[in-house]
Design a protein around this motif. Sequence first.
Motif, PDB file in Angstrom:
ATOM      1  N   THR A  49      49.931  45.099  45.126  1.00 21.36           N
ATOM      2  CA  THR A  49      48.888  46.119  45.190  1.00 21.36           C
ATOM      3  C   THR A  49      47.825  45.776  44.163  1.00 21.36           C
ATOM      4  N   VAL A  50      46.557  45.768  44.594  1.00 21.07           N
ATOM      5  CA  VAL A  50      45.439  45.529  43.690  1.00 21.07           C
ATOM      6  C   VAL A  50      44.650  46.834  43.572  1.00 21.07           C
ATOM      7  N   THR A  51      44.385  47.266  42.360  1.00 19.34           N
ATOM      8  CA  THR A  51      43.666  48.527  42.152  1.00 19.34           C
ATOM      9  C   THR A  51      42.496  48.331  41.188  1.00 19.34           C
ATOM     10  N   PRO A  52      41.496  49.235  41.284  1.00 17.52           N
ATOM     11  CA  PRO A  52      41.348  50.321  42.262  1.00 17.52           C
ATOM     12  C   PRO A  52      40.759  49.821  43.577  1.00 17.52           C
ATOM     13  N   ALA A  53      41.209  50.378  44.686  1.00 14.33           N
ATOM     14  CA  ALA A  53      40.701  49.991  45.999  1.00 14.33           C
ATOM     15  C   ALA A  53      39.205  50.241  46.077  1.00 14.33           C
ATOM     16  N   GLY A  54      38.485  49.286  46.648  1.00 11.03           N
ATOM     17  CA  GLY A  54      37.051  49.428  46.856  1.00 11.03           C
ATOM     18  C   GLY A  54      36.182  49.035  45.682  1.00 11.03           C
ATOM     19  N   ALA A  55      36.770  48.782  44.516  1.00 12.08           N
ATOM     20  CA  ALA A  55      35.977  48.454  43.328  1.00 12.08           C
ATOM     21  C   ALA A  55      35.433  47.028  43.424  1.00 12.08           C
ATOM     22  N   TYR A  56      34.209  46.830  42.941  1.00 12.73           N
ATOM     23  CA  TYR A  56      33.645  45.493  42.814  1.00 12.73           C
ATOM     24  C   TYR A  56      34.019  44.919  41.455  1.00 12.73           C
ATOM     25  N   PHE A  57      34.277  43.609  41.411  1.00 10.43           N
ATOM     26  CA  PHE A  57      34.717  42.981  40.171  1.00 10.43           C
ATOM     27  C   PHE A  57      33.938  41.705  39.885  1.00 10.43           C
ATOM     28  N   ASP A 227      33.339  50.756  38.136  1.00  7.24           N
ATOM     29  CA  ASP A 227      33.731  51.743  37.127  1.00  7.24           C
ATOM     30  C   ASP A 227      34.329  51.001  35.948  1.00  7.24           C
ATOM     31  N   PRO A 228      33.510  50.600  34.986  1.00  6.35           N
ATOM     32  CA  PRO A 228      33.996  49.782  33.861  1.00  6.35           C
ATOM     33  C   PRO A 228      35.143  50.406  33.082  1.00  6.35           C
ATOM     34  N   ALA A 229      35.321  51.704  33.163  1.00  2.79           N
ATOM     35  CA  ALA A 229      36.396  52.366  32.429  1.00  2.79           C
ATOM     36  C   ALA A 229      37.759  52.180  33.079  1.00  2.79           C
ATOM     37  N   THR A 230      37.793  51.683  34.317  1.00  2.26           N
ATOM     38  CA  THR A 230      39.045  51.518  35.042  1.00  2.26           C
ATOM     39  C   THR A 230      39.307  50.030  35.281  1.00  2.26           C
ATOM     40  N   PRO A 231      40.297  49.428  34.626  1.00  2.00           N
ATOM     41  CA  PRO A 231      40.543  47.990  34.759  1.00  2.00           C
ATOM     42  C   PRO A 231      41.014  47.611  36.163  1.00  2.00           C
ATOM     43  N   ILE A 232      40.695  46.403  36.564  1.00  5.35           N
ATOM     44  CA  ILE A 232      41.280  45.796  37.775  1.00  5.35           C
ATOM     45  C   ILE A 232      42.724  45.423  37.440  1.00  5.35           C
ATOM     46  N   ALA A 233      43.654  45.748  38.320  1.00  4.44           N
ATOM     47  CA  ALA A 233      45.069  45.473  38.041  1.00  4.44           C
ATOM     48  C   ALA A 233      45.774  44.931  39.279  1.00  4.44           C
ATOM     49  N   ILE A 234      46.745  44.045  39.053  1.00  2.00           N
ATOM     50  CA  ILE A 234      47.621  43.541  40.111  1.00  2.00           C
ATOM     51  C   ILE A 234      49.031  43.998  39.788  1.00  2.00           C
TER      52      ILE A 234
END
Length: 235
Positions: A49-57, A227-234
């Motif tokens: 699962t990669v989060t958050p869904a829809g976020a650009y990175f 949303d820079p406050a929410t990290p991309i996570a695997i």
Amino acid sequence: MTRTDMSTKRPSHPSRARARVLRGGFVALAGLGAVALSAGTALAADPTTVTPAGAYFSATATTSATFTVGGVTVTCDTSATTPTQPLGTDAANQVPAQNSNPDGTVSSAINPPTFEDCTTNIPLVSAVVTTSGSWTIAAQGGASPTASLVLPQGGLVVQTSGLASCRSTAAPDAPATVTGAWANGDPATLTFSGVSTPVETTGGFGCPTAEPSAAFSAVYEVANETDPATPIAIQ
């Protein structure tokens, strides 16, 4: 197709790099890229699962990126891949809405990376690096998450001039995959340590035509541009 000037430290067109290199044959790995983050199949059995869904990175190197073919090493002080602006223009560098896969990887499109402010360990040879095609990153969850980068066939080329005129093509016969170690955090990091990709070099005197691969090392920070406050996570 994009190109990056690696020989001088000056602002460069996205994806253009100039360097000086003897034997002209280092070709770099890879990058991150392809077509819309969407759940994909994988050989690994762990769910992803990669989060958050829809976020650009974005992914920005925090160390120099190095490419080595034979005795030639190219060091680039700057490397990055970023989403197309304004955000929402396309699906490159975006976590997909379908961001989970119970059977393996989640894959994403990404704009080809840039490599800038580059030097080599050999003087008097300049190089132009071009990237093209669809680049992909495949995230794999589990106890030790990874991100596998898929370089499209012929998707990165180094053309040298000066003391040696050579053309080195990465993934010359088929797409090539390289894997980096992922560490969740704020921001997350993606580390490549001497990973290799197939290379084919053509040219005359001084060209490393017998070298079958190039090695790549770099550490990237992966940031959430939506949303820079929410990290991309695997996971």
